[in-house]
Scaffold this motif. Structure first.
Motif, short mmCIF file in Angstrom:
data_model
loop_
_atom_site.label_atom_id
_atom_site.label_comp_id
_atom_site.label_asym_id
_atom_site.label_seq_id
_atom_site.Cartn_x
_atom_site.Cartn_y
_atom_site.Cartn_z
N THR A 140 4.87 15.70 6.55
CA THR A 140 5.90 16.18 5.63
C THR A 140 5.87 15.42 4.32
OG1 THR A 140 7.24 16.49 7.59
CG2 THR A 140 8.35 16.73 5.49
N VAL A 141 5.66 14.11 4.40
CA VAL A 141 5.68 13.32 3.17
C VAL A 141 4.27 13.02 2.68
CG1 VAL A 141 7.93 12.31 3.36
CG2 VAL A 141 6.04 11.27 4.58
N ASN A 142 3.29 13.83 3.09
CA ASN A 142 1.94 13.66 2.57
C ASN A 142 1.84 14.43 1.24
OD1 ASN A 142 -0.83 14.03 2.07
ND2 ASN A 142 -1.27 13.69 4.22
N CYS A 143 1.48 13.72 0.16
CA CYS A 143 1.53 14.40 -1.14
C CYS A 143 0.58 15.56 -1.22
CB CYS A 143 1.20 13.48 -2.31
SG CYS A 143 1.10 11.78 -1.99
N VAL A 201 0.82 -1.21 0.00
CA VAL A 201 0.00 0.00 0.00
C VAL A 201 0.86 1.27 0.00
CG1 VAL A 201 -2.11 1.00 0.90
CG2 VAL A 201 -1.46 -1.29 1.59
N LEU A 202 1.82 1.34 -0.93
CA LEU A 202 2.63 2.55 -1.04
C LEU A 202 2.44 3.15 -2.44
CD1 LEU A 202 5.98 1.25 0.46
CD2 LEU A 202 4.30 2.67 1.60
N GLY A 203 2.55 4.46 -2.52
CA GLY A 203 2.55 5.12 -3.82
C GLY A 203 1.26 5.03 -4.59
N ILE A 204 0.13 5.06 -3.88
CA ILE A 204 -1.15 4.91 -4.56
C ILE A 204 -1.52 6.16 -5.36
CG2 ILE A 204 -3.58 4.43 -4.21
CD1 ILE A 204 -2.59 2.25 -2.87
N LEU A 227 2.51 18.99 -0.55
CA LEU A 227 3.35 19.45 -1.66
C LEU A 227 2.48 19.72 -2.88
CD1 LEU A 227 6.17 19.98 -2.72
CD2 LEU A 227 6.36 17.60 -3.32
N LEU A 231 -7.62 -3.28 2.22
CA LEU A 231 -7.34 -2.31 1.15
C LEU A 231 -8.34 -2.38 0.00
CD1 LEU A 231 -5.46 -0.16 0.10
CD2 LEU A 231 -4.12 -1.93 -0.96
N ILE A 247 9.70 21.67 -0.61
CA ILE A 247 9.74 20.56 0.34
C ILE A 247 10.50 20.99 1.59
CG2 ILE A 247 11.79 19.31 -0.48
CD1 ILE A 247 8.60 17.53 0.35
N LEU A 283 -5.66 6.20 3.29
CA LEU A 283 -6.02 4.80 3.46
C LEU A 283 -5.54 4.26 4.80
CD1 LEU A 283 -5.15 3.53 -0.10
CD2 LEU A 283 -7.41 3.94 0.83
N MET A 288 -3.22 9.92 -0.77
CA MET A 288 -3.93 8.64 -0.64
C MET A 288 -3.35 7.75 0.45
SD MET A 288 -6.47 8.46 -2.49
CE MET A 288 -6.86 6.77 -2.20
N CYS A 289 -2.01 7.75 0.59
CA CYS A 289 -1.39 6.79 1.51
C CYS A 289 -1.92 6.98 2.93
CB CYS A 289 0.12 6.94 1.50
SG CYS A 289 0.80 6.86 -0.14
N ILE A 310 8.69 13.07 -5.24
CA ILE A 310 9.42 13.34 -3.99
C ILE A 310 8.68 12.75 -2.80
CG2 ILE A 310 10.18 15.13 -2.40
CD1 ILE A 310 10.55 16.97 -4.66
N THR A 311 7.37 12.98 -2.78
CA THR A 311 6.61 12.51 -1.63
C THR A 311 5.99 11.14 -1.90
OG1 THR A 311 4.80 13.82 -2.44
CG2 THR A 311 6.08 14.73 -0.64
N CYS A 349 5.53 7.53 -1.49
CA CYS A 349 5.97 6.74 -0.34
C CYS A 349 6.91 5.61 -0.74
CB CYS A 349 4.80 6.14 0.40
SG CYS A 349 3.26 6.96 0.16
#
Lengths: 200, 204
Positions: free
Chosen positions: B123-126, A22-25, B129, B182, B90, B28, B24-25, A106-107, A109
């Motif tokens: 920080t790494v939530n799309c 479940v990464l990079g969806i 950004l 999922l 970023i 979910l 999305m990550c 970049i973000t 996952c």
């Protein structure tokens, strides 16, 4: 040798970054309206993932663990800027269609996740293989989703018309809900086939 | 009026999760409980509402073509640094998150403990950004950016809280083994996004 083979083969199905980990969806859904954009995106991600795995693995003994996140993000951001500039220079139309999603690698996952989970504690050689493997696993799902969406939605594949004149595409597949439903069904099929019910 | 219509459009019609697939990550992963979903939703509203205007300023005064004209130096004024956008954004996001975390820890310890690990994860939530990148691509003005940031965050909060409520309802439903977790969540999100498409007809 067998271990190396597993590093590449595993992410294709049994440990697929999208359907199992479940990464990079985000990007898997956003760029899959056409096979062509999905293909470019898949290549871009695989390149970034392989290079970032290699670089971080080379630096793994020199990064203090407290600031490793920042180091990883800056390595990934630099690679993404390079890929973005190359796409803009040589494939301007495509990079406009992908709009912000190249930047969003970049973000993504997967890149961060593989750097944290694999590259930071493994040798460069194995890390490259892990990057390629996960990149291919991602590409596989991306192309699968894109094929379904383009064939159902526009009646073509990679721009070639598959059906005789008069085929009316189903708009649903091109819109957001279609992407969610198709990926949901792919996940269902894959988990049933591989009997991998590890629940998140 | 223009700002209200921008807000409605961003929250409902072009919802950042359901129409643009951003974030999305965490959408979910953190939607199993209503409480965590609410915490993450609020954190995203705060951070997106702060970083979008910050990045607007960075882009406006430093990065875009001719932005350095205020220095009065001709060589600097001719520079176009927009290719540095991704890295700067970023960095701004990472430091804003850190700052928000420190402020909350100092002045609102209860809120800080309830948000827990979600703040650093943002920080790494799309979607964060993505908000900044959309702001540049659509050439928003400063007030528009402010409205856009807050309402994109609210859209995320709305979507994740509703999804967590639905997931709570179906917890004891009899779902085929491969579809549990999922798979079912993707299909639920698809149905939700279909429902949100009904807003598309609204024109303010």
């Amino acid at each position: 040798m067998a271990a190396h083979k597993r590093t590449i083969i595993d992410p294709l199905s049994d440990n697929n970054p999208i359907t199992i980990q479940v990464l990079g969806i985000c990007s898997a859904l956003a760029v899959t309206v056409q096979v062509q954009t999905a293909f470019v995106m898949a290549c871009a991600l695989t390149v970034v993932l392989t290079c970032s795995n290699l670089l971080i693995s080379l630096m793994r003994n020199h990064i203090p663990s407290r600031i490793r996140m920042i180091v990883e993000v800056s390595v990934i951001a630099t690679l993404v800027v390079i890929v973005d500039q190359v796409l803009r220079a040589y494939f301007f139309e495509l990079s406009r269609q992908l709009s912000i999603f190249v930047g969003l690698i970049i973000t993504n996952c997967i890149v961060m996740g593989r750097a944290e989970a694999f590259a930071i504690q493994n040798r460069p050689g194995a890390s490259i293989l892990d990057g390629i493997g996960n990149g291919l696993g991602y590409s596989f799902i991306l192309l699968l989703v894109a094929s379904f969406r383009e064939i159902i939605g526009s009646g073509s594949w990679y721009g070639w018309n598959l059906f005789p004149e008069g085929y009316v595409g189903s708009g649903l597949a091109l819109l957001a809900p279609g992407a969610f439903l198709i990926l949901g069904i792919i996940i269902w099929v894959q988990r049933t086939v591989t009997q991998n019910f590890k629940d998140d | 009026m223009h700002y209200i219509s921008l807000a409605v459009e961003t929250i409902f019609i072009n919802n950042i999760v359901l129409a643009y697939f951003l974030g999305m990550c965490s959408f979910l992963a953190c939607s199993k409980k209503v409480e965590t979903a609410t915490g993450l939703g609020l954190a995203v509203v705060c951070v997106l509402g702060l970083t979008a205007p910050f990045n607007w300023a960075v882009n406006h005064f430093f990065l875009r073509e001719g932005a350095l004209a205020w220095t009065g130096n001709e060589a600097l004024a001719a520079l176009d640094l927009s290719f540095l956008g991704l890295i700067c954004f970023i960095a701004v996001i990472a430091s804003t998150v850190q700052l928000v975390e420190m402020v909350l820890d100092r002045f609102f310890p209860r809120l800080y403990t309830s948000l827990g690990i979600f703040l650093p994860l943002i920080t790494v939530n799309c979607s964060i950004l993505g908000g900044s990148l959309f702001m540049v691509e659509r050439a928003y003005t400063f007030p528009e950016t402010l409205v856009y940031g807050v309402s994109a965050g609210s859209g995320f909060a709305l979507a994740i809280i509703s999804l967590s409520a639905v997931r709570k309802k179906i917890r004891y439903s009899n779902i085929p083994a491969g579809l549990q977790g999922l798979g079912m969540t993707m299909i639920l999100t698809g149905l939700m996004s279909m429902a949100f498409m009904a807003f598309a007809g609204i024109d303010l």
